[in-house]
Design a protein around this motif. Structure first.
Motif, mmCIF file in Angstrom:
data_model
loop_
_atom_site.group_PDB
_atom_site.id
_atom_site.type_symbol
_atom_site.label_atom_id
_atom_site.label_comp_id
_atom_site.label_asym_id
_atom_site.label_seq_id
_atom_site.Cartn_x
_atom_site.Cartn_y
_atom_site.Cartn_z
ATOM 1 N N THR A 11 14.811 6.833 2.857
ATOM 2 C CA THR A 11 15.124 5.532 1.457
ATOM 3 C C THR A 11 15.176 4.613 1.915
ATOM 4 O OG1 THR A 11 16.830 7.526 0.967
ATOM 5 C CG2 THR A 11 17.859 5.449 0.535
ATOM 6 N N LEU A 12 15.571 3.685 3.475
ATOM 7 C CA LEU A 12 15.869 2.343 3.718
ATOM 8 C C LEU A 12 14.289 2.580 3.623
ATOM 9 C CD1 LEU A 12 18.117 2.436 6.219
ATOM 10 C CD2 LEU A 12 18.358 1.058 3.978
ATOM 11 N N GLU A 13 12.804 2.735 3.599
ATOM 12 C CA GLU A 13 11.331 2.046 3.463
ATOM 13 C C GLU A 13 10.884 2.545 1.699
ATOM 14 O OE1 GLU A 13 9.238 4.187 6.632
ATOM 15 O OE2 GLU A 13 11.109 3.217 8.322
ATOM 16 N N PHE A 14 11.723 3.611 1.185
ATOM 17 C CA PHE A 14 11.022 3.655 0.033
ATOM 18 C C PHE A 14 11.392 4.250 -0.812
ATOM 19 C CE2 PHE A 14 8.017 5.478 3.510
ATOM 20 C CZ PHE A 14 7.203 4.655 3.452
ATOM 21 N N GLY A 15 13.068 4.059 -1.098
ATOM 22 C CA GLY A 15 13.867 4.159 -2.223
ATOM 23 C C GLY A 15 14.193 5.630 -1.691
ATOM 24 N N ASP A 16 15.134 5.755 -2.646
ATOM 25 C CA ASP A 16 15.928 7.283 -2.781
ATOM 26 C C ASP A 16 15.328 7.994 -3.152
ATOM 27 O OD1 ASP A 16 18.561 8.792 -2.683
ATOM 28 O OD2 ASP A 16 19.476 8.096 -2.684
ATOM 29 N N SER A 17 14.613 9.105 -2.705
ATOM 30 C CA SER A 17 14.415 10.032 -3.285
ATOM 31 C C SER A 17 13.231 10.098 -3.979
ATOM 32 C CB SER A 17 15.292 11.129 -4.091
ATOM 33 O OG SER A 17 16.168 11.283 -3.208
ATOM 34 N N THR A 18 12.446 9.130 -3.716
ATOM 35 C CA THR A 18 11.046 8.636 -4.763
ATOM 36 C C THR A 18 9.801 9.289 -4.307
ATOM 37 O OG1 THR A 18 9.882 6.771 -3.015
ATOM 38 C CG2 THR A 18 12.089 6.497 -4.964
ATOM 39 N N ALA A 20 6.641 8.207 -3.896
ATOM 40 C CA ALA A 20 6.146 7.508 -2.807
ATOM 41 C C ALA A 20 6.655 7.683 -1.358
ATOM 42 C CB ALA A 20 6.132 5.467 -3.328
ATOM 43 N N GLY A 21 8.306 8.214 -1.555
ATOM 44 C CA GLY A 21 8.579 8.126 -0.113
ATOM 45 C C GLY A 21 8.808 9.271 -0.307
ATOM 46 N N PHE A 22 8.091 10.412 -0.700
ATOM 47 C CA PHE A 22 8.009 11.808 -0.495
ATOM 48 C C PHE A 22 6.519 12.177 0.044
ATOM 49 C CE2 PHE A 22 12.033 13.401 -2.798
ATOM 50 C CZ PHE A 22 12.503 13.389 -1.246
ATOM 51 N N LEU A 23 5.443 11.783 -0.297
ATOM 52 C CA LEU A 23 4.515 11.226 -0.454
ATOM 53 C C LEU A 23 3.550 10.485 1.447
ATOM 54 C CD1 LEU A 23 1.017 12.310 -1.438
ATOM 55 C CD2 LEU A 23 1.225 9.547 -2.505
#
Ligand code: FE
Length: 253
Positions: A11-18, A20-23
Protein backbone atom coordinates in the motif's frame (compact mmCIF):
# COMPACT_ATOMS: atom_id res chain seq x y z
CA UNK A 1 14.11 -17.25 7.07
CA UNK A 2 11.32 -14.88 7.98
CA UNK A 3 8.77 -14.67 5.19
CA UNK A 4 7.65 -11.34 3.74
CA UNK A 5 4.03 -10.72 2.74
CA UNK A 6 3.33 -7.66 0.60
CA UNK A 7 0.28 -6.16 2.31
CA UNK A 8 -2.53 -5.31 -0.15
CA UNK A 9 0.16 -5.34 -2.84
CA UNK A 10 2.34 -2.85 -0.92
CA UNK A 11 0.00 0.00 0.00
CA UNK A 12 2.63 2.60 0.91
CA UNK A 13 4.60 1.93 -2.29
CA UNK A 14 1.86 1.32 -4.84
CA UNK A 15 -1.48 2.39 -3.35
CA UNK A 16 -4.13 0.32 -1.59
CA UNK A 17 -4.93 -2.96 -3.40
CA UNK A 18 -4.00 -1.58 -6.83
CA UNK A 19 -3.37 -3.66 -9.97
CA UNK A 20 0.08 -2.02 -10.27
CA UNK A 21 0.94 -3.02 -6.70
CA UNK A 22 -0.15 -6.60 -7.21
CA UNK A 23 1.75 -6.82 -10.50
CA UNK A 24 4.93 -5.39 -8.95
CA UNK A 25 4.65 -7.75 -5.97
CA UNK A 26 4.30 -10.76 -8.28
CA UNK A 27 7.87 -10.15 -9.48
CA UNK A 28 9.49 -9.40 -6.12
CA UNK A 29 11.93 -11.46 -4.07
CA UNK A 30 9.37 -12.24 -1.40
CA UNK A 31 7.11 -15.12 -0.54
CA UNK A 32 3.51 -13.92 -0.12
CA UNK A 33 1.02 -11.37 -1.39
CA UNK A 34 -1.67 -10.42 1.11
CA UNK A 35 -5.08 -9.32 -0.13
CA UNK A 36 -8.67 -9.06 1.11
CA UNK A 37 -11.84 -10.33 -0.53
CA UNK A 38 -15.51 -9.31 -0.58
CA UNK A 39 -18.49 -10.73 -2.51
CA UNK A 40 -20.53 -8.71 -5.00
CA UNK A 41 -24.32 -8.91 -5.30
CA UNK A 42 -24.02 -10.94 -8.51
CA UNK A 43 -21.73 -13.61 -7.11
CA UNK A 44 -18.28 -12.31 -8.07
CA UNK A 45 -15.36 -11.90 -5.67
CA UNK A 46 -13.58 -8.54 -5.46
CA UNK A 47 -10.06 -7.93 -4.14
CA UNK A 48 -10.44 -4.84 -1.96
CA UNK A 49 -9.68 -3.96 1.64
CA UNK A 50 -12.78 -2.09 2.82
CA UNK A 51 -16.32 -3.46 2.48
CA UNK A 52 -17.22 -0.18 0.74
CA UNK A 53 -15.62 1.80 -2.07
CA UNK A 54 -15.87 5.10 -0.19
CA UNK A 55 -12.44 5.53 1.39
CA UNK A 56 -10.10 4.47 -1.41
CA UNK A 57 -11.89 5.04 -4.73
CA UNK A 58 -13.73 7.76 -6.66
CA UNK A 59 -17.05 5.93 -6.12
CA UNK A 60 -19.09 5.12 -3.07
CA UNK A 61 -21.17 2.10 -2.19
CA UNK A 62 -21.14 -1.22 -0.38
CA UNK A 63 -19.48 -3.92 -2.48
CA UNK A 64 -21.84 -6.68 -1.34
CA UNK A 65 -24.86 -4.73 -2.59
CA UNK A 66 -23.31 -3.81 -5.97
CA UNK A 67 -22.76 -5.75 -9.17
CA UNK A 68 -19.19 -6.58 -10.20
CA UNK A 69 -19.40 -4.18 -13.16
CA UNK A 70 -20.44 -1.35 -10.81
CA UNK A 71 -17.50 -2.10 -8.50
CA UNK A 72 -15.03 -2.42 -11.36
CA UNK A 73 -16.07 1.01 -12.69
CA UNK A 74 -14.45 2.57 -9.60
CA UNK A 75 -10.98 4.05 -9.80
CA UNK A 76 -8.60 3.64 -6.85
CA UNK A 77 -7.36 7.02 -5.65
CA UNK A 78 -3.82 6.11 -4.64
CA UNK A 79 -0.63 4.91 -6.27
CA UNK A 80 -1.12 4.43 -10.00
CA UNK A 81 -4.85 4.01 -9.45
CA UNK A 82 -6.63 1.47 -11.62
CA UNK A 83 -9.82 -0.45 -10.92
CA UNK A 84 -10.36 -2.97 -8.13
CA UNK A 85 -9.54 -6.48 -9.36
CA UNK A 86 -11.74 -9.54 -9.37
CA UNK A 87 -10.16 -12.54 -7.65
CA UNK A 88 -9.91 -14.32 -11.01
CA UNK A 89 -8.04 -11.31 -12.43
CA UNK A 90 -5.58 -11.46 -9.54
CA UNK A 91 -5.10 -15.18 -10.26
CA UNK A 92 -4.32 -14.34 -13.91
CA UNK A 93 -1.77 -11.72 -12.82
CA UNK A 94 -0.01 -14.37 -10.72
CA UNK A 95 -0.16 -17.18 -13.28
CA UNK A 96 3.64 -17.18 -13.71
CA UNK A 97 4.55 -15.90 -10.24
CA UNK A 98 6.43 -17.74 -7.49
CA UNK A 99 4.62 -15.62 -4.88
CA UNK A 100 1.91 -17.44 -2.91
CA UNK A 101 -1.47 -16.02 -1.97
CA UNK A 102 -2.35 -14.95 1.53
CA UNK A 103 -6.08 -14.40 1.24
CA UNK A 104 -7.81 -12.55 4.06
CA UNK A 105 -11.50 -13.33 4.49
CA UNK A 106 -13.14 -10.03 5.36
CA UNK A 107 -16.49 -9.45 7.09
CA UNK A 108 -19.22 -7.17 5.75
CA UNK A 109 -19.96 -3.58 6.80
CA UNK A 110 -21.68 -4.86 9.94
CA UNK A 111 -18.48 -6.64 11.01
CA UNK A 112 -20.09 -10.06 10.56
CA UNK A 113 -18.82 -12.75 8.16
CA UNK A 114 -20.61 -12.89 4.79
CA UNK A 115 -22.97 -15.84 4.63
CA UNK A 116 -21.60 -18.88 2.71
CA UNK A 117 -18.73 -16.79 1.36
CA UNK A 118 -15.69 -18.93 2.23
CA UNK A 119 -16.70 -21.97 0.10
CA UNK A 120 -17.09 -19.64 -2.89
CA UNK A 121 -13.62 -18.18 -2.38
CA UNK A 122 -12.15 -21.68 -2.11
CA UNK A 123 -14.03 -22.72 -5.26
CA UNK A 124 -12.80 -19.67 -7.19
CA UNK A 125 -9.18 -20.32 -6.17
CA UNK A 126 -9.57 -23.98 -7.11
CA UNK A 127 -10.93 -23.06 -10.55
CA UNK A 128 -7.92 -20.76 -11.08
CA UNK A 129 -5.53 -23.53 -10.02
CA UNK A 130 -4.35 -21.39 -7.10
CA UNK A 131 -5.75 -23.18 -4.07
CA UNK A 132 -2.63 -25.29 -3.52
CA UNK A 133 -0.54 -22.10 -3.32
CA UNK A 134 -2.96 -20.17 -1.13
CA UNK A 135 -3.12 -19.65 2.61
CA UNK A 136 -5.82 -17.83 4.51
CA UNK A 137 -6.18 -15.33 7.30
CA UNK A 138 -9.02 -13.66 9.15
CA UNK A 139 -9.74 -11.63 12.26
CA UNK A 140 -12.95 -13.69 12.65
CA UNK A 141 -12.62 -17.13 14.24
CA UNK A 142 -15.95 -18.05 12.60
CA UNK A 143 -14.38 -17.48 9.17
CA UNK A 144 -11.33 -19.57 10.14
CA UNK A 145 -13.68 -22.40 11.08
CA UNK A 146 -15.36 -22.05 7.67
CA UNK A 147 -11.97 -22.24 5.93
CA UNK A 148 -11.14 -25.47 7.78
CA UNK A 149 -14.46 -26.92 6.64
CA UNK A 150 -13.91 -25.90 3.03
CA UNK A 151 -10.27 -26.96 2.51
CA UNK A 152 -7.10 -28.07 4.25
CA UNK A 153 -4.96 -25.05 3.41
CA UNK A 154 -2.99 -23.20 6.14
CA UNK A 155 -4.88 -20.53 8.05
CA UNK A 156 -3.91 -18.00 10.64
CA UNK A 157 -5.84 -15.92 13.12
CA UNK A 158 -5.21 -12.19 12.94
CA UNK A 159 -5.53 -11.21 16.58
CA UNK A 160 -6.71 -7.62 16.92
CA UNK A 161 -5.10 -5.38 19.56
CA UNK A 162 -8.57 -5.07 21.19
CA UNK A 163 -8.85 -8.86 21.53
CA UNK A 164 -5.33 -9.08 22.93
CA UNK A 165 -6.25 -6.42 25.48
CA UNK A 166 -9.54 -8.06 26.39
CA UNK A 167 -8.01 -11.50 26.78
CA UNK A 168 -4.37 -12.16 27.57
CA UNK A 169 -2.17 -14.21 25.26
CA UNK A 170 -2.85 -17.39 27.26
CA UNK A 171 -6.58 -17.07 26.57
CA UNK A 172 -5.90 -16.32 22.88
CA UNK A 173 -3.75 -19.45 22.66
CA UNK A 174 -6.48 -21.49 24.35
CA UNK A 175 -9.10 -20.28 21.85
CA UNK A 176 -6.76 -20.92 18.90
CA UNK A 177 -6.11 -24.46 20.07
CA UNK A 178 -9.78 -25.18 20.62
CA UNK A 179 -10.40 -24.20 16.97
CA UNK A 180 -7.31 -26.07 15.71
CA UNK A 181 -5.85 -22.79 14.45
CA UNK A 182 -2.10 -23.39 14.04
CA UNK A 183 -0.85 -19.82 13.68
CA UNK A 184 -1.38 -16.37 15.17
CA UNK A 185 -0.79 -12.99 13.56
CA UNK A 186 -0.19 -10.18 16.05
CA UNK A 187 0.50 -6.47 15.48
CA UNK A 188 4.27 -6.08 15.34
CA UNK A 189 4.25 -3.39 18.05
CA UNK A 190 2.59 -5.79 20.51
CA UNK A 191 4.99 -8.69 20.01
CA UNK A 192 7.61 -9.19 22.72
CA UNK A 193 10.22 -11.89 23.26
CA UNK A 194 8.12 -13.19 26.16
CA UNK A 195 4.90 -13.31 24.14
CA UNK A 196 6.70 -15.08 21.31
CA UNK A 197 8.16 -17.65 23.72
CA UNK A 198 4.68 -18.28 25.15
CA UNK A 199 3.15 -18.77 21.69
CA UNK A 200 5.96 -21.05 20.51
CA UNK A 201 5.86 -23.08 23.75
CA UNK A 202 2.18 -23.74 23.07
CA UNK A 203 3.06 -25.28 19.71
CA UNK A 204 1.54 -22.44 17.69
CA UNK A 205 3.39 -20.43 15.09
CA UNK A 206 3.65 -16.64 15.25
CA UNK A 207 3.71 -13.97 12.58
CA UNK A 208 3.33 -10.19 12.70
CA UNK A 209 1.29 -7.70 10.79
CA UNK A 210 1.73 -3.99 10.05
CA UNK A 211 5.54 -3.89 9.89
CA UNK A 212 5.87 -0.78 7.76
CA UNK A 213 8.79 1.24 9.18
CA UNK A 214 12.48 0.26 9.23
CA UNK A 215 12.21 -0.25 13.00
CA UNK A 216 9.14 -2.47 12.74
CA UNK A 217 10.58 -4.51 9.87
CA UNK A 218 13.90 -4.96 11.68
CA UNK A 219 12.05 -5.99 14.84
CA UNK A 220 10.16 -8.72 12.96
CA UNK A 221 13.39 -9.91 11.32
CA UNK A 222 15.36 -9.85 14.58
CA UNK A 223 12.66 -11.82 16.39
CA UNK A 224 12.67 -14.27 13.46
CA UNK A 225 8.90 -14.45 13.39
CA UNK A 226 7.50 -16.81 10.77
CA UNK A 227 6.13 -14.08 8.51
CA UNK A 228 5.20 -10.42 8.53
CA UNK A 229 2.96 -8.27 6.38
CA UNK A 230 4.27 -4.92 5.22
CA UNK A 231 3.01 -1.98 3.17
CA UNK A 232 6.61 -1.44 2.05
CA UNK A 233 7.70 -4.72 0.45
CA UNK A 234 10.75 -3.26 -1.35
CA UNK A 235 12.04 -1.88 1.94
CA UNK A 236 11.40 -5.20 3.69
CA UNK A 237 13.36 -7.09 1.01
CA UNK A 238 16.24 -4.62 1.37
CA UNK A 239 16.28 -4.98 5.17
CA UNK A 240 16.14 -8.77 4.99
CA UNK A 241 19.07 -8.84 2.56
CA UNK A 242 21.11 -6.69 4.95
CA UNK A 243 20.43 -9.22 7.69
CA UNK A 244 21.04 -12.38 5.71
CA UNK A 245 24.82 -12.50 6.33
CA UNK A 246 24.12 -12.36 10.10
CA UNK A 247 21.56 -15.14 9.86
CA UNK A 248 23.93 -17.26 7.75
CA UNK A 249 26.67 -16.73 10.35
CA UNK A 250 24.36 -17.79 13.17
CA UNK A 251 23.35 -20.92 11.29
CA UNK A 252 27.02 -21.85 10.76
CA UNK A 253 28.07 -21.35 14.41
FE1 FE B 1 -5.85 -7.73 5.04
Amino acid sequence: MTRIASHRGGTLEFGDSTPAGFLATSKMELEEVEFDVHPTRDGQIVVHHDPTLDRTTDRSGTIATMTASEVLAASIQSGQGGNPLLLEELCALYAESHVVFRCEIKPGVDGRPYRDFVPRVVEALTECGRLSTSRFSSFQVESLDAIAQACDRPRLWLVSPAILEKWDIAKVIEIARSHQIPELGIHVDLVTVELMAQVNASGLELGCWAAHSVEQIDKALDLEVKVFTTDRPSLAIERRKLRQPAIAEEVRS
